[in-house]
Enzyme design. Sequence first.
Site, short mmCIF file in Angstrom:
data_model
loop_
_atom_site.label_atom_id
_atom_site.label_comp_id
_atom_site.label_asym_id
_atom_site.label_seq_id
_atom_site.Cartn_x
_atom_site.Cartn_y
_atom_site.Cartn_z
CD GLU A 1 -1.84 -2.33 1.45
OE1 GLU A 1 -0.71 -2.60 1.93
OE2 GLU A 1 -2.72 -3.19 1.29
CG HIS B 1 -11.00 -7.29 6.89
ND1 HIS B 1 -10.46 -8.03 7.92
CD2 HIS B 1 -10.11 -7.35 5.89
CE1 HIS B 1 -9.30 -8.52 7.52
NE2 HIS B 1 -9.05 -8.13 6.30
#
Lengths: 342, 321
Positions: B56, B125
Amino acid sequence: MQPLPYPDRERALWIYRQMVRIREFEERVKRTFTEHPGMIRGHTHLGDGAEATIVGAIAAIRPDDYVLATYRCHGYLIALGSSPRAMMAEIYGKATGLSHGLAGSMHLADPEHQFLGTSGIVGQGIPHATGVALAIQVRGGDQVVLCFFGDGASKQGAFHESLNIASLWKLPVVYILENNLYQAVTRVEMEDANAAAGEPLSTKARAYSMPGVTIDGTDPIAVLTTVANAVERARRGEGPTLIESVFYRFSAHGNIIVPPPVPLHFEEHEALTIYKCADEYEQWRQRDPIPRFRAWLRGIGVSEDELVAIESAAREEMDDAVRFALESPWPEPDILQRYVYA
Amino acid sequence: MAREIPYIQAIMEAITEEMQRDPNVIFYGQEQAVSDEDPMVVAFGRKRVRPTPISETAEIGMAVGAAMVGLRPVVELLMTDFILVALDQVVNEAARVYFKTAGRVKVPIVLKAGYGFAAGWSVQHANCWYNLFMGVPGLKVVVPSTAADAKGLMKAAIRDDNPVLYLHHYMLTLVPGPVPDGDVVVPIGVADVKRPGRDVTIIATGWMVQRSLEAADLLAREGIDVEVVDPRSLAPLDVDTLVASVEKTRRVVLVDQAPRHASAAALIAAEIAERAFGALAAPPRLVTALDTSVPYSKPLEDAVIPSVERIVQAVREVVQA
């Protein structure tokens, strides 16, 4: 000046001129702490000792290539042709600064001279340089990006993630790891597995299947030659190279970190203040890239007068930059909202 | 003319249309474009559409760099939770470049990520992290709640010269909605009244807009006429439209899927308190997630996230106050 892959006399003198200009600029930044207390705020980092690496590398690129670096950034801009007046004014927080005083020493940027800026956060500019290389590839250009960072940055995830992708996609970027042997104050063998094992830091390139070389970063010709090869490789579309350039910084990591009203200043290098290794410091002083390259130039027949002329011109130029910055007005708060959103 | 298409299709249509319109737009991310038959790969080729490693920091940081020299990268980050791995690149790199260069370098990037996956994705999540990014000057944060807004805001985000965090709600992924034909851009920073009403304003984003509209239908049967306003963009925030609605109804309920403490709802409530205190007939009421993690088990998850029932109850209380 059009860079050439190998230095003819004129090119060699260009290199010397830039090295001297950088040193003179940095010495004036440092002197500001005593001569004009309070003028420089926050944290400032100097590139004295790095001149051969900075200029040798920049001598290897074309005017349309790109350079990104770290918060220790003054030297790159000088070599790329930025105005020392606008740089010093930015460091003094003045309206005439490159960013009108919004940014300061750590964040000099000059896109007109292909210097896209820095990150003040260790290692986090490496993906930016890699992304510029991606843009070049997407557009089918043949420009190259020089990405400078320190030995400390090579332990950041940003370094490893970027090198992996750059090698995977064969991006036109040359990574120049400036190993000045100190992370900030921590010695490199205390924080780097390669260094602790007696191996060069360029060993890290092997993990990403790219060439990795270690060079004497006090010799601008060695730097130029090595970087030129890596640049040509990148230009041919063969991907990135990791170059570890070993040199020493002569000043401390930065000025002291204290809250006001304590006046800021630069202490001696950590080798002297913390590690009590005067010998180490002295040995590296003997390898100061500027007198060393000066002697080399004398050896190829450059006259003393010519070198003295370069040196006095640099002193005058940087004295003028200080005067300009001191006399410049402070910025007005109306710029604060202008640069939040484009 | 409008077509009825799912929210996610509207998003992908916007990206595709913008890539057709502007060769500077590129698209990459983890697990994207792995097949040569991928429609984006077929349409735009492997230079502009790429799968990335799970990196990322590099994905976002490289978008910043590519944007510095004029590309307009759209980074598929899959889940907002994953952005946290690379927080520096979002808040302290992308959002700082324009300011620190005094406007000489721009960073037109779109960070696309889903959020709020209240379907058993549990603690790591299913979070709603938009509040983390609302206080970052230089960063725009959009949270579309309908297919039409999803498409129009994606177009606006790609054309915007700033870094835009484009957060789409996972629970809305397959929800169809009318999407106007043609090149319709929804401006960033403009709220939208999703249901006009007289008695009370509900301010909600994302999936909570849908729940608030359901609540409004139930309340209509009790004779309570609810106005539902969706800010659509949390940074910049269209305070004027929100205040205008509250000044009209004189009552407000703020619904937020994120925990209450430091929520978007709390920030908006403060703006309303400062700007429209005199107009309020009752204190603002916040309906938020509990100040706890999102749990796995269905009944526990239901207990944490604002339900239609909790919204209905809050509105009743505000109206009776």
